[in-house]
Design an enzyme around this catalytic site. Structure first.
Site, short mmCIF file in Angstrom:
data_model
loop_
_atom_site.label_atom_id
_atom_site.label_comp_id
_atom_site.label_asym_id
_atom_site.label_seq_id
_atom_site.Cartn_x
_atom_site.Cartn_y
_atom_site.Cartn_z
N HIS A 169 46.84 35.25 52.13
CA HIS A 169 48.00 36.02 51.87
C HIS A 169 49.18 35.86 52.90
O HIS A 169 49.97 36.03 52.78
CB HIS A 169 47.62 37.31 51.95
CG HIS A 169 48.46 38.28 51.04
ND1 HIS A 169 49.62 38.19 50.91
CD2 HIS A 169 47.80 39.32 50.05
CE1 HIS A 169 50.42 39.04 50.00
NE2 HIS A 169 49.00 39.74 49.81
N SER A 290 60.34 53.35 35.45
CA SER A 290 60.31 52.00 34.83
C SER A 290 58.71 51.92 34.47
O SER A 290 57.90 52.52 34.64
CB SER A 290 60.58 51.04 35.98
OG SER A 290 59.45 51.32 37.09
N THR A 291 58.39 50.50 34.01
CA THR A 291 57.20 50.48 33.64
C THR A 291 56.30 50.55 34.64
O THR A 291 54.95 50.84 34.63
CB THR A 291 57.00 48.87 32.97
OG1 THR A 291 58.11 48.61 31.93
CG2 THR A 291 55.55 48.44 32.68
N ASP A 413 48.45 27.67 31.44
CA ASP A 413 47.90 27.13 30.55
C ASP A 413 47.72 25.66 31.09
O ASP A 413 48.63 24.82 31.29
CB ASP A 413 48.85 27.06 29.29
CG ASP A 413 48.16 26.01 28.25
OD1 ASP A 413 47.05 25.58 28.40
OD2 ASP A 413 48.77 25.96 26.99
#
Ligand SMILES: CC(C)(COP(=O)(O)OP(=O)(O)OC[C@H]1O[C@@H](n2cnc3c(N)ncnc32)[C@H](O)[C@@H]1OP(=O)(O)O)[C@@H](O)C(=O)NCCC(=O)NCCSC(=O)CC(=O)O
Length: 471
Positions: A169, A290-291, A413
């Site tokens: 991190h 907000s979300t 992907d």
């Protein structure tokens, strides 16, 4: 009888960055001194993610592994410091990540006969320990710490594979770690198909120049001094500090909140807040709805209910803000490293557990987000190092937040389609909730990941589902 959960390690290999042309050498540095934003996380637990991929056709393990290895080597060419190590020599005022010729990233190749469908299904609970053999440990000692390590596990009976990532991190925040994994995936997807595909699109090209990070308040020497005194004086150790261990029966669960549910929560909170302002119980006319604020608030409230702690102590939460766009002038969106600032939220337990719990929680989170603009991003930062490391080792419940629904993690992907599931394994030690956009590509849906004791998880699932029904 063979242990179906056991993993057989086929190979632990070292993948070096593919040699670069002289022009690339001038763009990608070999050494990255840690900035004040990186330093905060120096002794923090590595961030581990696990990506599961289902393959529709049968596949050759050797082809899959050789493609993943080759593309990792090319990706590291663009991110060469990641193949190096963090050290903090006596002569160096601060820790530095250095790549030297011959350095390479550890990549474990393994095979598992565990039930792939069970592990990669987002609807069922998975025992936390079932993921442990799928993510390799980041090599860290007192003197030296690797930046990243990876594991590819193939499930021959399940037609699938997983990629476990362990990232330091102090080197990568969520934005940077996603950028690296997507770069690896981008190159892998194009390998052998499109010769120009090993170049990275602009949004994945890392920006390494540390000069854009300013430290007008002189926080860096403060952080360095605090880190050296975390456990004993004059200690330049790079070892991960003591985190709480997860309970033996911990289980993992993923919960989805849909866009209409998020909108309903915003509406509910907005109406309630307007009532409170009318009744003079609250003065803020512009809550940050907000979300993120409603999702975190709702999860926090459900968790406080599910864990049923008999205590008068406040409930605690903390989250990070991505500061790249919050500086003036802003840092490039592709700045590579850490550029996140912390905010702690404290709420009255009775308030959170009460009838207006969601509103109370949203309001506290809203205040914390807004304080970044009003008080400055780095306001109070002198206390971040001691607060962070006290919080992670304390027995007190502290709800952190890992990941973000903005990272587009399900777009990772490698050429075999979108992942069937992505989990942040390391939340089991940090006690955080993880956030991601929904796997199913329904715009605005959010996935929340949690690791809890089994009976708390069952209680959480029922409180969570009931609350959404009642919206
Ligand atoms: C502080 C925040 C969480 C607050 O988020 P909010 O959504 O509440 O607030 P905001 O001001 O950013 O956005 C408010 C509204 O603006 C719009 N909006 C703004 N920016 C947007 C963007 N980039 N993409 C999509 N929408 C965006 C949205 O409509 C949103 O409302 P609406 O949402 O309602 O539509 C966020 O700004 C942030 O910094 N997120 C990133 C945090 C992060 O990096 N975490 C990882 C830490 S490292 C870590 O954990 C390790 C790891 O992951 O590996």
């Amino acid at each position: 009888m063979a242990d179906l959960n056991s993993v057989r390690v086929i190979e632990v290999c070292k993948v070096a960055p593919q040699p670069s042309s002289p022009e690339d050498y001038s763009v990608t540095p070999d050494a990255l001194p840690l900035t004040l934003f990186d330093l905060l996380w120096l002794r923090f637990a590595p961030v581990q993610r696990l990506f599961f991929y289902q393959i529709s056709n049968s596949f050759e393990t050797t082809t899959l592994v050789s493609k993943l290895k080759a593309s990792l080597s090319i990706a590291l060419q663009h991110f060469r410091p990641l193949a190096g190590n963090i050290t903090w020599p006596q002569h160096s005022p601060k820790p530095v990540l250095t790549y030297v010729q011959g350095d390479a990233v550890s990549l474990t190749i393994a095979e598992s006969h565990a039930d792939f469908h069970h592990l990669s299904n987002r609807s069922n609970f998975v025992e936390a320990k079932e993921y442990h053999p799928l993510v390799s440990q980041l090599p860290i000692s007192h003197e030296k710490a690797a930046a990243v390590a990876f594991q590819v596990t193939v499930f021959p009976n399940g037609n699938g594979f997983s990629i476990g990532t362990s990232m330091h991190h102090a080197i990568l925040d969520g934005k940077s770690s996603t950028m690296f994994v997507k770069s690896w995936a981008h190159i892998c997807r194009h390998l052998g198909v499109d010769p120009s595909g090993t170049a990275l699109p602009d949004q994945l090209k890392p920006f390494f120049d540390r000069r854009v990070v300013q430290d007008p308040a002189g926080l860096e020497p403060i952080f360095l001094n605090q880190l050296q005194n975390l456990d004993g004086p004059n200690n330049r150790s790079l070892m991960v500090t003591q985190f709480k261990s997860p309970p033996a029966d911990a289980v993992r669960g993923i919960f989805v909140i849909t866009r209409p549910e998020i909108e309903a929560m915003k509406q509910w909170a907005s109406t309630k807040m307007a009532e409170m302002i009318k009744n003079e119980k609250q003065s803020d006319h512009h809550p940050h709805l907000s979300t993120f604020s409603v999702t975190c608030a709702y999860t926090w409230v459900c968790l406080a209910k599910a864990e049923e702690k008999q205590s008068d102590k406040p409930v605690l939460m903390a989250f990070s803000l991505d500061c790249r766009s919050r500086f003036d002038p802003p840092l490039p969106a592709n700045y590579f490293g850490n550029c996140i600032a912390g905010r702690a939220v404290v709420a009255d337990r009775k308030g959170v557990l009460g009838e207006d719990g969601l509103t109370v929680a949203v309001n506290e989170i809203s205040e914390a987000i807004k304080s970044a603009d009003s008080d400055g991003i780095l306001n109070g930062a002198e206390t971040w190092v001691p607060k962070l490391y006290t919080a992670v080792s304390s027995e007190e419940r502290f709800m952190g937040v890992a990941g973000s629904p903005r990272f587009g993690i399900y777009d990772t992907d490698f050429g075999w389609g979108r992942p069937s599931k992505v989990e942040v394994v390391s939340i089991e030690v940090t006690g955080a909730m993880s956030l991601a956009e929904s796997r199913d590509g329904i715009a605005g849906d959010v996935e929340v990941g949690l690791v809890l004791e089994k009976h708390h998880m069952q209680a959480f699932a029922s409180v969570f589902a009931k609350g959404l029904q009642d919206l």
